[in-house]
Design a protein around this motif. Structure first.
Motif, PDB file in Angstrom:
ATOM      1  N   THR A   1       0.839  -1.197   0.000  1.00 56.61           N
ATOM      2  CA  THR A   1       0.000   0.000   0.000  1.00 56.61           C
ATOM      3  C   THR A   1       0.872   1.244   0.000  1.00 56.61           C
ATOM      4  O   THR A   1       0.643   2.169  -0.792  1.00 56.61           O
ATOM      5  CB  THR A   1      -0.953  -0.013   1.214  1.00 56.61           C
ATOM      6  N   ARG A   2       1.885   1.293   0.851  1.00 58.25           N
ATOM      7  CA  ARG A   2       2.792   2.462   0.908  1.00 58.25           C
ATOM      8  C   ARG A   2       3.496   2.664  -0.427  1.00 58.25           C
ATOM      9  O   ARG A   2       3.626   3.786  -0.914  1.00 58.25           O
ATOM     10  CB  ARG A   2       3.828   2.289   2.022  1.00 58.25           C
ATOM     11  N   LEU A   3       3.977   1.565  -1.032  1.00 54.38           N
ATOM     12  CA  LEU A   3       4.670   1.664  -2.311  1.00 54.38           C
ATOM     13  C   LEU A   3       3.750   2.271  -3.363  1.00 54.38           C
ATOM     14  O   LEU A   3       4.138   3.200  -4.084  1.00 54.38           O
ATOM     15  CB  LEU A   3       5.161   0.294  -2.772  1.00 54.38           C
ATOM     16  N   HIS A   4       2.544   1.769  -3.465  1.00 48.76           N
ATOM     17  CA  HIS A   4       1.633   2.269  -4.492  1.00 48.76           C
ATOM     18  C   HIS A   4       1.236   3.725  -4.236  1.00 48.76           C
ATOM     19  O   HIS A   4       1.182   4.525  -5.170  1.00 48.76           O
ATOM     20  CB  HIS A   4       0.416   1.345  -4.605  1.00 48.76           C
ATOM     21  N   GLU A   5       1.011   4.084  -2.997  1.00 51.40           N
ATOM     22  CA  GLU A   5       0.684   5.478  -2.687  1.00 51.40           C
ATOM     23  C   GLU A   5       1.856   6.403  -3.009  1.00 51.40           C
ATOM     24  O   GLU A   5       1.662   7.537  -3.443  1.00 51.40           O
ATOM     25  CB  GLU A   5       0.236   5.604  -1.229  1.00 51.40           C
ATOM     26  N   ARG A   6       3.081   5.914  -2.833  1.00 55.33           N
ATOM     27  CA  ARG A   6       4.274   6.700  -3.169  1.00 55.33           C
ATOM     28  C   ARG A   6       4.295   7.034  -4.668  1.00 55.33           C
ATOM     29  O   ARG A   6       4.836   8.054  -5.080  1.00 55.33           O
ATOM     30  CB  ARG A   6       5.531   5.919  -2.770  1.00 55.33           C
ATOM     31  N   PHE A   7       3.685   6.171  -5.481  1.00 52.96           N
ATOM     32  CA  PHE A   7       3.643   6.389  -6.928  1.00 52.96           C
ATOM     33  C   PHE A   7       2.299   6.971  -7.377  1.00 52.96           C
ATOM     34  O   PHE A   7       1.908   6.827  -8.534  1.00 52.96           O
ATOM     35  CB  PHE A   7       3.957   5.083  -7.670  1.00 52.96           C
ATOM     36  N   ASP A   8       1.622   7.650  -6.448  1.00 49.29           N
ATOM     37  CA  ASP A   8       0.378   8.375  -6.746  1.00 49.29           C
ATOM     38  C   ASP A   8      -0.788   7.484  -7.146  1.00 49.29           C
ATOM     39  O   ASP A   8      -1.699   7.934  -7.850  1.00 49.29           O
ATOM     40  CB  ASP A   8       0.610   9.466  -7.807  1.00 49.29           C
ATOM     41  N   PHE A   9      -0.785   6.237  -6.713  1.00 53.31           N
ATOM     42  CA  PHE A   9      -1.971   5.412  -6.862  1.00 53.31           C
ATOM     43  C   PHE A   9      -2.972   5.863  -5.797  1.00 53.31           C
ATOM     44  O   PHE A   9      -2.582   6.246  -4.696  1.00 53.31           O
ATOM     45  CB  PHE A   9      -1.650   3.929  -6.617  1.00 53.31           C
ATOM     46  N   ARG A  10      -4.242   5.795  -6.133  1.00 51.32           N
ATOM     47  CA  ARG A  10      -5.267   6.091  -5.132  1.00 51.32           C
ATOM     48  C   ARG A  10      -6.211   4.903  -5.017  1.00 51.32           C
ATOM     49  O   ARG A  10      -6.503   4.225  -5.997  1.00 51.32           O
ATOM     50  CB  ARG A  10      -6.006   7.376  -5.447  1.00 51.32           C
ATOM     51  N   HIS A  11      -6.676   4.683  -3.798  1.00 54.71           N
ATOM     52  CA  HIS A  11      -7.583   3.571  -3.510  1.00 54.71           C
ATOM     53  C   HIS A  11      -8.935   3.870  -4.155  1.00 54.71           C
ATOM     54  O   HIS A  11      -9.490   4.945  -3.972  1.00 54.71           O
ATOM     55  CB  HIS A  11      -7.726   3.407  -1.996  1.00 54.71           C
ATOM     56  N   VAL A  12      -9.442   2.903  -4.924  1.00 51.38           N
ATOM     57  CA  VAL A  12     -10.733   3.096  -5.589  1.00 51.38           C
ATOM     58  C   VAL A  12     -11.793   2.112  -5.102  1.00 51.38           C
ATOM     59  O   VAL A  12     -12.955   2.240  -5.480  1.00 51.38           O
ATOM     60  CB  VAL A  12     -10.613   3.045  -7.131  1.00 51.38           C
ATOM     61  N   GLY A  13     -11.413   1.143  -4.297  1.00 50.81           N
ATOM     62  CA  GLY A  13     -12.406   0.213  -3.769  1.00 50.81           C
ATOM     63  C   GLY A  13     -11.763  -1.075  -3.299  1.00 50.81           C
ATOM     64  O   GLY A  13     -10.592  -1.342  -3.594  1.00 50.81           O
ATOM     65  N   THR A  14     -12.533  -1.841  -2.564  1.00 50.56           N
ATOM     66  CA  THR A  14     -12.041  -3.116  -2.045  1.00 50.56           C
ATOM     67  C   THR A  14     -13.056  -4.207  -2.337  1.00 50.56           C
ATOM     68  O   THR A  14     -14.247  -4.036  -2.048  1.00 50.56           O
ATOM     69  CB  THR A  14     -11.795  -3.021  -0.518  1.00 50.56           C
ATOM     70  N   TYR A  15     -12.564  -5.278  -2.923  1.00 49.07           N
ATOM     71  CA  TYR A  15     -13.385  -6.475  -3.092  1.00 49.07           C
ATOM     72  C   TYR A  15     -13.262  -7.267  -1.793  1.00 49.07           C
ATOM     73  O   TYR A  15     -12.163  -7.672  -1.411  1.00 49.07           O
ATOM     74  CB  TYR A  15     -12.887  -7.325  -4.246  1.00 49.07           C
ATOM     75  N   ARG A  16     -14.373  -7.485  -1.127  1.00 51.25           N
ATOM     76  CA  ARG A  16     -14.378  -8.180   0.163  1.00 51.25           C
ATOM     77  C   ARG A  16     -14.396  -9.689  -0.034  1.00 51.25           C
ATOM     78  O   ARG A  16     -15.202 -10.204  -0.814  1.00 51.25           O
ATOM     79  CB  ARG A  16     -15.594  -7.762   0.984  1.00 51.25           C
ATOM     80  N   GLU A  17     -13.494 -10.364   0.667  1.00 50.42           N
ATOM     81  CA  GLU A  17     -13.436 -11.833   0.676  1.00 50.42           C
ATOM     82  C   GLU A  17     -13.523 -12.421  -0.730  1.00 50.42           C
ATOM     83  O   GLU A  17     -14.202 -13.409  -0.973  1.00 50.42           O
ATOM     84  CB  GLU A  17     -14.536 -12.396   1.583  1.00 50.42           C
ATOM     85  N   VAL A  18     -12.759 -11.841  -1.647  1.00 44.64           N
ATOM     86  CA  VAL A  18     -12.836 -12.233  -3.055  1.00 44.64           C
ATOM     87  C   VAL A  18     -12.013 -13.483  -3.377  1.00 44.64           C
ATOM     88  O   VAL A  18     -12.273 -14.154  -4.358  1.00 44.64           O
ATOM     89  CB  VAL A  18     -12.446 -11.041  -3.969  1.00 44.64           C
ATOM     90  N   GLY A  19     -11.025 -13.794  -2.547  1.00 44.85           N
ATOM     91  CA  GLY A  19     -10.186 -14.963  -2.803  1.00 44.85           C
ATOM     92  C   GLY A  19     -10.065 -15.834  -1.568  1.00 44.85           C
ATOM     93  O   GLY A  19     -10.030 -15.319  -0.445  1.00 44.85           O
ATOM     94  N   ARG A  20      -9.988 -17.147  -1.789  1.00 46.70           N
ATOM     95  CA  ARG A  20      -9.804 -18.073  -0.667  1.00 46.70           C
ATOM     96  C   ARG A  20      -8.486 -18.796  -0.844  1.00 46.70           C
ATOM     97  O   ARG A  20      -8.230 -19.414  -1.876  1.00 46.70           O
ATOM     98  CB  ARG A  20     -10.952 -19.075  -0.592  1.00 46.70           C
ATOM     99  N   LYS A  21      -7.655 -18.693   0.179  1.00 52.80           N
ATOM    100  CA  LYS A  21      -6.349 -19.339   0.182  1.00 52.80           C
ATOM    101  C   LYS A  21      -5.975 -19.618   1.627  1.00 52.80           C
ATOM    102  O   LYS A  21      -6.296 -18.817   2.510  1.00 52.80           O
ATOM    103  CB  LYS A  21      -5.303 -18.427  -0.491  1.00 52.80           C
TER     104      LYS A  21
END
Length: 172
Positions: free
Chosen positions: A138-158
């Motif tokens: 998250t920090r890396l992406h924000e450093r490159f001006d990415f912005r959060h646009v949404g979260t898929y909840r419980e989208v993957g099971r592992k």
């Protein structure tokens, strides 16, 4: 790997990197929820992935190596976001660093090189999905001006549980 800092070089990935890149990725497959692949790959199974990232165009593979040993320390890619033609000006980006090499700025160097390589391409947006929690990514992406646009909840099971994926976008 020694604890002393070595010069890191970033270059396009080449076919001779395949084994080391596969080993690095398989660590994340086996040990973490960072990727939703659940079965490790052979190098031959990963060959089409490597070959889908040529040295030019919008789909790139950048590799970080230690200056002295040429050991692969990480990689970053840009890949098609989705297959339908109207998505052609969007890419999905990702970065993986070798275990034990975090907090050395390798992800930053990789993304810097990747986005410089993409600067003259006909691209409009980059997207990144980050399995949660992953504060370093998250920090890396924000450093490159990415912005959060949404979260898929419980989208993957592992590993017997469900994971959220936060989606980030960046204008190119």
């Amino acid at each position: 790997m020694s604890s002393e800092r070595t010069e890191v070089q970033v270059r396009p990935g080449v076919e001779s990197d395949l084994e080391a890149l596969t080993d690095l990725y398989n660590h994340y497959v086996r040990e973490t929820p960072i990727t939703f692949d659940t079965v490790a790959f052979t190098a031959e199974e990963r060959r089409p992935w490597l070959l889908s990232h040529p040295v030019d165009g919008p789909y790139r593979l950048m590799v970080a190596t230690s200056g002295d040993s040429q050991e692969i320390l990480g990689y970053a890619t840009s890949s098609p976001y989705r297959a339908k033609p109207a998505y052609g000006t969007s890419v999905e980006v990702t970065v993986y660093v070798a275990p034990g090499t975090g907090r050395r700025g390798i992800g930053t160097l990789l993304y810097k090189a990747l986005f410089e390589a993409l600067a003259d391409q006909d691209l409009h947006r980059a997207y990144a999905g980050i399995a949660q929690p992953n504060e370093a990514s998250t920090r890396l992406h924000e450093r490159f001006d990415f912005r959060h646009v949404g979260t898929y909840r419980e989208v993957g099971r592992k590993f017997g549980r469900y994971w959220d994926v936060a989606w980030y976008e960046k204008a190119l």
